[in-house]
Design an enzyme around this catalytic site. Structure first.
Site, PDB file in Angstrom:
ATOM      1  N   CYS A  14       0.864  -1.175   0.000  1.00  0.00           N
ATOM      2  CA  CYS A  14       0.000   0.000   0.000  1.00  0.00           C
ATOM      3  C   CYS A  14       0.900   1.224   0.000  1.00  0.00           C
ATOM      4  O   CYS A  14       1.767   1.350   0.878  1.00  0.00           O
ATOM      5  CB  CYS A  14      -0.902   0.009   1.231  1.00  0.00           C
ATOM      6  SG  CYS A  14      -1.888   1.510   1.421  1.00  0.00           S
ATOM      7  N   CYS A  72      -0.465   3.822  -6.919  1.00  0.00           N
ATOM      8  CA  CYS A  72      -1.492   3.194  -6.084  1.00  0.00           C
ATOM      9  C   CYS A  72      -1.721   1.806  -6.654  1.00  0.00           C
ATOM     10  O   CYS A  72      -1.794   1.641  -7.888  1.00  0.00           O
ATOM     11  CB  CYS A  72      -2.786   4.011  -6.102  1.00  0.00           C
ATOM     12  SG  CYS A  72      -4.189   3.212  -5.285  1.00  0.00           S
TER      13      CYS A  72
END
Length: 297
Positions: free
Chosen positions: A88, A199
């Site tokens: 992440c 992302c």
């Protein structure tokens, strides 16, 4: 601090090799990273945690992200992983140094591999970054790219809400097309030759991003670079599994398991069956609000 079994003995080394690799993300986007790892490291076992109940991480504060990351990392470390992947970008940007300080288990983040690939790929030293608000605010890509090439220009663009579209399975609506157009327009004006998909959700809409940015822009998907770094760490530590087996993978999520299973299969591009819900209260009990272990280890 958590300490894995000492590798000083053959028995300790064998125990480490047999352990799974832990991975976590704010939701299901990290499954794009897991997919690359499953392809590159087919003999390894993996345990993945998706914090779907607290998704998205992008608008969260740095303190919240550090707390969430500590909770999930502690959960995975206590389960006996040999290596931890913070899949992440928001959590990596906010918490990676803190995690590496606390845990003796090797930890790989997702920012540096993508930055390295972008610097190596860029011809004109103008590198764009599409990312969440938290990742952009942290400046992690600016620092990582600057450390690799101090003369490179870094053009960041926050994309509020874009990951949420993809998390919900929307990769083709008029609304997401409009959002992509809005977020890529400022980058196009600055004319980077390389753009990092900062992302883990964004690779699912790579063709759409490419169309808006133009064919002369190289899109960097750090997932493959992360898989290579994981393989290098395993080799360096001498804790990789023997190649004569097929590894397993299992999942935890903090939200509804059925929803994770349904959407996650599209991200993983492989069967996704073994999913267990983990209560947020269970994670909260592992680490207190001061970011210290809730009990002696």
């Amino acid at each position: 601090m958590s300490h894995p079994t000492s590798p000083e003995t053959d028995a300790g080394r064998t125990d480490l090799r047999a352990r799974p690799i832990g991975m976590f993300d704010s939701g299901i986007g990290g499954l794009t990273v897991l997919h690359e790892c499953l392809v590159a490291l087919p003999s390894e076992d993996f345990v993945y945690v998706g914090d779907t109940a607290r998704f998205p991480y992008g608008p969260r504060s740095q303190d919240e992200l550090r707390l969430f990351a500590r909770q999930i990392a502690t959960f995975l470390d206590e389960s006996g992983v040999k290596l931890l992947v913070v899949a992440c970008y928001s959590a990596t940007a906010a918490a990676l140094p803190v995690l590496q300080e606390q845990f003796a288990t090797p930890i790989v983040g997702v920012v540096l591999p993508g930055a390295r690939a972008a610097v190596q790929t860029s011809r004109y030293r103008r590198i764009g970054v599409l990312a969440t608000e938290a990742t952009v605010a942290s400046g992690s890509y600016v620092r990582a790219i600057g450390a690799l090439d101090g003369g490179a220009e870094v053009i960041q663009q926050a994309c509020p809400g874009l990951a949420a579209f993809i998390q919900e399975g929307d990769v083709a609506s008029h609304e997401i097309v409009a959002a992509v157009g809005e977020y890529t327009a400022p980058l196009k004006e600055r004319r980077p030759d390389v753009v990092i998909m900062g992302c883990t959700h964004y690779p699912l809409i790579a063709p759409m991003l490419q169309r808006h940015l133009g064919r002369d822009v190289t899109l960097v998907n750090p997932a493959a670079e992360i898989a290579r770094e994981v393989a290098e760490v395993l080799g360096r530590q001498d804790i990789e599994r023997d190649a004569d087996r097929m590894g397993t993978y299992r999942f935890y999520c903090t939200g509804e398991a059925d929803a994770f299973r349904a959407v996650g299969a599209r991200f993983l591009q492989m069967p996704l069956d073994d999913v267990e819900q983990i209560e947020l209260e269970r994670l909260a009990a592992l680490v207190d609000r001061d970011h210290t272990p809730a009990r002696p280890r």
